[in-house]
Design a protein around this motif. Sequence first.
Motif, short mmCIF file in Angstrom:
data_model
loop_
_atom_site.label_atom_id
_atom_site.label_comp_id
_atom_site.label_asym_id
_atom_site.label_seq_id
_atom_site.Cartn_x
_atom_site.Cartn_y
_atom_site.Cartn_z
N ASN A 85 4.96 15.77 -1.01
CA ASN A 85 5.55 14.35 -1.04
C ASN A 85 6.46 14.06 -2.24
O ASN A 85 7.31 13.41 -1.53
CB ASN A 85 4.08 13.85 -1.96
CG ASN A 85 3.02 12.76 -1.02
OD1 ASN A 85 3.48 13.75 -0.11
ND2 ASN A 85 1.40 13.32 -1.25
N GLN A 86 7.10 15.43 -2.91
CA GLN A 86 7.83 15.61 -3.19
C GLN A 86 9.07 15.95 -3.05
O GLN A 86 10.46 16.06 -3.06
CB GLN A 86 8.30 16.25 -5.21
CG GLN A 86 7.74 15.22 -5.76
CD GLN A 86 6.60 15.58 -6.91
OE1 GLN A 86 7.66 17.12 -7.72
NE2 GLN A 86 5.61 15.78 -8.35
N CYS A 87 9.05 16.77 -1.73
CA CYS A 87 9.96 17.49 -1.09
C CYS A 87 10.63 16.36 0.28
O CYS A 87 10.13 15.66 0.45
CB CYS A 87 9.05 18.49 0.04
SG CYS A 87 8.46 20.09 -0.79
N PHE A 98 1.07 -1.22 0.33
CA PHE A 98 0.18 0.24 0.24
C PHE A 98 0.77 1.54 -0.01
O PHE A 98 0.97 2.08 -0.84
CB PHE A 98 -0.79 -0.06 0.96
CG PHE A 98 -1.74 0.75 1.44
CD1 PHE A 98 -2.82 1.28 0.77
CD2 PHE A 98 -1.32 2.35 2.33
CE1 PHE A 98 -3.43 2.37 1.25
CE2 PHE A 98 -2.50 2.86 2.43
CZ PHE A 98 -3.33 3.47 1.77
N CYS A 99 1.76 1.86 0.71
CA CYS A 99 2.62 2.39 0.51
C CYS A 99 3.63 2.36 -0.20
O CYS A 99 4.12 3.67 -1.10
CB CYS A 99 3.61 1.97 2.40
SG CYS A 99 3.03 2.30 3.70
N LYS A 100 3.88 1.74 -0.96
CA LYS A 100 4.58 1.86 -2.27
C LYS A 100 3.81 2.05 -3.28
O LYS A 100 4.07 3.12 -4.27
CB LYS A 100 5.39 0.40 -3.12
CG LYS A 100 5.97 -0.48 -2.33
CD LYS A 100 6.69 -1.44 -2.60
CE LYS A 100 8.25 -2.17 -2.56
NZ LYS A 100 8.49 -3.74 -2.65
N ILE A 101 2.35 1.50 -3.07
CA ILE A 101 1.23 2.60 -3.79
C ILE A 101 1.70 3.74 -4.04
O ILE A 101 1.39 4.79 -4.98
CB ILE A 101 -0.13 1.54 -4.21
CG1 ILE A 101 0.32 0.07 -5.12
CG2 ILE A 101 -0.95 2.47 -4.78
CD1 ILE A 101 -0.79 -1.20 -4.36
N MET A 102 0.96 4.12 -2.46
CA MET A 102 0.83 5.57 -2.50
C MET A 102 1.84 6.42 -3.10
O MET A 102 1.73 7.69 -3.87
CB MET A 102 0.84 5.45 -0.67
CG MET A 102 -0.13 5.29 -0.19
SD MET A 102 -1.58 5.63 -0.65
CE MET A 102 -2.97 4.75 -1.72
N ARG A 103 3.44 6.03 -2.98
CA ARG A 103 4.33 6.94 -3.82
C ARG A 103 4.42 6.48 -5.17
O ARG A 103 4.82 7.92 -5.72
CB ARG A 103 5.81 6.18 -2.48
CG ARG A 103 6.05 6.40 -1.26
CD ARG A 103 7.37 6.31 -1.00
NE ARG A 103 7.66 4.35 -0.73
CZ ARG A 103 7.43 4.03 0.03
NH1 ARG A 103 6.83 4.13 1.30
NH2 ARG A 103 7.55 2.27 0.01
N ALA A 104 4.70 5.55 -5.97
CA ALA A 104 4.16 5.72 -6.87
C ALA A 104 3.73 6.07 -7.53
O ALA A 104 4.09 6.89 -8.64
CB ALA A 104 4.23 3.74 -7.37
#
Length: 109
Positions: free
Chosen positions: A86-88, A52-58
């Motif tokens: 999120n990009q900071c 889930f965390c990987k999906i949120m980031r991707a």
Amino acid sequence: MASTAKTLGELMKEHRNRLQLTQEEVAEMIDCHPQYYKNLENGKGNPSIPLFCKIMRALNMSADSYITPNNDQTDPDYQEMIQIFNQCDTYQRSVLLATGRALLKKNPT
């Protein structure tokens, strides 16, 4: 009254399309089988917390869009701010937070 909250799969598809990615590309980014990713988008199963965390980031998603679906997060400015945040890195986030807090303080004059 019917619920209008989107499912995780619907949100994933929406964000993937916004980023102009294929399901196969996202599956590769998050290191899972393409069919498994397709199943998740179609509401067949739920990812593990790490996935889930990987999906949120991707997909450059905020978990809030899934966890608190009743908040009005459709505002383009809100979406852009979340994406920027999120990009900071840590320092950039602290600058953004300090700026936001300063803007929200009442003007003493």
